[in-house]
Structure formats: structure tokens, C-alpha cells
Enzyme design. Structure first.
Site: not given
Length: 183
Positions: A12, A88, A96
């Protein structure tokens, strides 16, 4: 029977609520078959007390929970993840890190209960709702026959789990899913 323990990272943005609850639910509901961790792209440094409250309802130890960066899981000495789930929408849209081991990834979006304004009781209800929604998806995940699915089928399944409707709560999650966990 597959005796592998699967490592799961739940992401998240702030790592204060949804990802923390996901970590606890996977660890409890996975019954030793999964080792879950959580992290955030921009951790807030504090775990939300309402998330802790929810995790205590399933007996998950909360003393060592902390809000931490996803960078901790992209280092060479980090556990190699088999699965990475974003919970989320903001984290799902971010770039990432490169995860060691190239885990299977999926987005399981949930509303942010920490964003709810109002009384403590209103906030508590929001956390209870999101906790049950996460629980429903985790239940589907931990019950996948991973030892019988190839990588492509597993990828399809975890993506499909993220697309399942969470509102209104499915009947099985509305009635006593917490009882199933505690047994």
C-alpha cells in the site's frame, strides 16, 4: 501435497492499514502455508490503531507490526517473494522496485478506511468493512490449489480474485467468517 511455504508481500502507499491487515489475514488464514509481509511506497511510520484492533480480533500478534518501506524487500538479503499484491490504487500506479525472484503480481484494490472522517465508531465500522473485504479475497487466495496450477493459471486466478466484487460483502463473508479463522 505441496509443502512449500509461499512468501507474499502486500503493498500500500502508507503501510498503515490495508496492507497491514492483509499481512495478518494471510498469515492467519494461510495456516503456515504462507508467510506474509507488508510494506509501503511512502510509509507513514505508524500502524493505524483501528487496523491493530481488527487484527487482534483474529488473534494476530500486533506487538512487532510497523510501517515500513517496500525498499526493505528489494534488497539481495530480503525474502524472495512468490506473490506481490497491491491493495490501494495509488500504490498500484507507482513504479515498484524489481523484486528478487520475479513474483506473480496482482492488484486487489480496497477503499482506504484510514481516510474516513467522523467519530471513532464510524472509523471502526469502516475498518471492519474493509477487513472483511480483504478477508474474502484472502480466503479465495489461500484456498487456491497452487500445487496443481501452473504459473499462467495461478496468475489468472490471483488477478481474478482482485476483480471480485467486494461490495456488498459476499454472504459467506458476512456470516461468521471470523469463526472459521479462529478454528
Amino acid at each position: 501435497m505441496d509443502n512449500k511455504v509461499y512468501n507474499v508481500l502486500v503493498l500500500c502507499t502508507g503501510n498503515s492499514a490495508r496492507s497491514i491487515m492483509g499481512e495478518g489475514l494471510i498469515n492467519v488464514m494461510g495456516k503456515g502455508r504462507f508467510k506474509a509481509y507488508s510494506a509501503g511506497s511512502h510509509p507513514g511510520g505508524v500502524v493505524n490503531p483501528f487496523a491493530i484492533e481488527q487484527l487482534k480480533t483474529i488473534g494476530y500478534p500486533t506487538e512487532t507490526l510497523r510501517s515500513k518501506s517496500w525498499d526493505e524487500f528489494s534488497t539481495p538479503d530480503a525474502p524472495v517473494m512468490d506473490f506481490v499484491f497491491t491493495v490501494c490504487d495509488k500504490a498500484a500506479g507507482e513504479t515498484c522496485p524489481i523484486w528478487p525472484g520475479h513474483p506473480l503480481t496482482a492488484h486487489w484494490g480496497f477503499e482506504d478506511p484510514a481516510a474516513v472522517q467522523g467519530s471513532d465508531e464510524e472509523k471502526r465500522r469502516a475498518f471492519q468493512t474493509i477487513f472483511r473485504q480483504i478477508m474474502c479475497r484472502v480466503r479465495a487466495f489461500v484456498n487456491l490449489p497452487l500445487d496443481k496450477l501452473d504459473e499462467a493459471a495461478t496468475r489468472q486466478e490471483i488477478i481474478a480474485i482482485g476483480k471480485t466484487q467486494v461490495l456488498p460483502l459476499p454472504e459467506e463473508c458476512e456470516r461468521g467468517e471470523l469463526d472459521v479463522i479462529s478454528k
